[in-house]
Design an enzyme around this catalytic site. Structure first.
Site, short mmCIF file in Angstrom:
data_model
loop_
_atom_site.label_atom_id
_atom_site.label_comp_id
_atom_site.label_asym_id
_atom_site.label_seq_id
_atom_site.Cartn_x
_atom_site.Cartn_y
_atom_site.Cartn_z
N CYS A 19 -4.16 -7.68 -4.92
CA CYS A 19 -4.55 -6.43 -5.58
C CYS A 19 -4.98 -6.79 -7.01
O CYS A 19 -4.13 -7.11 -7.84
CB CYS A 19 -3.41 -5.42 -5.60
SG CYS A 19 -3.82 -3.90 -6.49
N ASN A 79 0.83 -1.19 0.00
CA ASN A 79 0.00 0.00 0.00
C ASN A 79 0.88 1.25 0.00
O ASN A 79 2.07 1.19 0.30
CB ASN A 79 -0.90 0.02 1.24
CG ASN A 79 -2.00 -1.02 1.18
OD1 ASN A 79 -2.71 -1.13 0.18
ND2 ASN A 79 -2.16 -1.79 2.25
N GLU A 81 -11.18 2.50 0.71
CA GLU A 81 -10.13 1.49 0.66
C GLU A 81 -9.29 1.52 1.93
O GLU A 81 -8.88 2.60 2.39
CB GLU A 81 -9.23 1.72 -0.56
CG GLU A 81 -8.33 0.56 -0.88
CD GLU A 81 -7.70 0.70 -2.25
OE1 GLU A 81 -7.80 -0.25 -3.03
OE2 GLU A 81 -7.13 1.78 -2.55
N ASN A 103 -7.55 -10.01 1.31
CA ASN A 103 -7.64 -8.84 2.18
C ASN A 103 -9.10 -8.73 2.63
O ASN A 103 -10.00 -9.24 1.97
CB ASN A 103 -7.15 -7.56 1.48
CG ASN A 103 -7.69 -7.42 0.07
OD1 ASN A 103 -8.60 -8.14 -0.35
ND2 ASN A 103 -7.18 -6.48 -0.69
#
Length: 266
Positions: A73, A64, A201, A150
């Site tokens: 991702c 990140n 996010e 995630n």
């Protein structure tokens, strides 16, 4: 020595790719944070690092912009796959991430499809702070939770226009129920094959798009019986398609585009 990179985006969800194959991985948490700074660095939502791998075209690690690591991702995975398919003159490639081996394909329309792995629903896998029904969390609005590598928390609402995402998102992201924080989705169901999604996010804020959030939101809608097994997910920055038949990997399909390439001063 400057560090070469490529910046890309997927419906406005921007990411940077560093190719560290055949060399020592240069990326640390501190360097990822420097590169992710939109005022003093390159700026991105996520950083993807390509490493040598014996059983796939590359091992891919993700960071990140705040320097924290993450396992998945969807946008950056599509970007890495696109670059490698061009390099290999192929329409398919297999990548390895912490989610396992991911099969990626390019369509005739130049979109990229990635098998993002199976969604996880057990409270410990997401993770949650305690054992709960992950399809109906005890929060106002009764959201659903899952993991795509995630954590994701999905609220289903009647009208997205009435919500202040920037105000609500951080309170859910940091709720004690989520020991590793969570991505937060707000979904308006247009019909059984089309949703409108807005995203807060984790570690990032309001996002124009997100591959894993699109997957998590669609899967949670399918679990609730609100959606068919193939859904257009319309985010602020554009649309992707998510397909899941109740078992096996979630298929994420969408575009990626190159922004620019450069070298970052170390």
């Amino acid at each position: 020595m400057p560090l070469s990179f490529h910046k890309m985006h997927a419906n406005g969800d921007d990411f940077v790719i560093v190719d560290a194959r055949t060399t020592i991985n240069p990326i640390t948490s501190a360097l990822a944070k420097r590169m992710g700074d939109r005022h003093r660095g390159i700026g991105f939502n996520q950083l993807a690092v390509m490493l040598d791998c014996e059983d796939a075209a590359a091992w891919v690690m993700f960071w990140n912009a705040d320097g924290t690591a993450l396992d998945a991702c969807g946008s950056a995975t599509r970007g890495v796959a696109s670059r490698l398919m061009s390099e290999l003159n192929s329409t398919s490639v297999v990548l390895r991430t912490h989610r396992g081996l991911l099969t990626c394909e390019r369509s005739a329309a130049n979109t990229i499809t990635v098998g993002m792995g199976e969604p996880l629903f057990d409270w410990q896998q997401i993770p949650l702070a305690r054992e709960l029904d992950t399809a109906h969390l005890p929060l106002a609005g009764e959201p659903a939770a899952c993991s795509m590598g995630n954590p994701h928390c999905t609220f289903f609402v009647d009208d997205l226009g009435t919500l202040d995402i920037a105000a609500i998102g951080p309170t859910i992201e940091t709720n004690p129920l989520f020991p590793e924080k969570t991505n937060v989705h707000f979904v308006q169901v247009i019909n059984r094959r089309h949703i409108r999604l807005r995203i807060w996010e984790r570690c990032g804020g309001v996002a124009l798009g997100s591959g894993t959030c699109s997957c998590g939101a669609a899967v949670n809608g399918m679990r609730r019986g609100l959606l068919d097994d193939c859904v257009e997910v319309e985010c602020d920055g554009g649309s992707v398609t998510v397909q899941w038949r109740g078992t096996g990997p979630v298929l994420l399909t969408g575009p990626v585009e190159v922004v620019f390439s450069g070298a970052f001063a170390l």
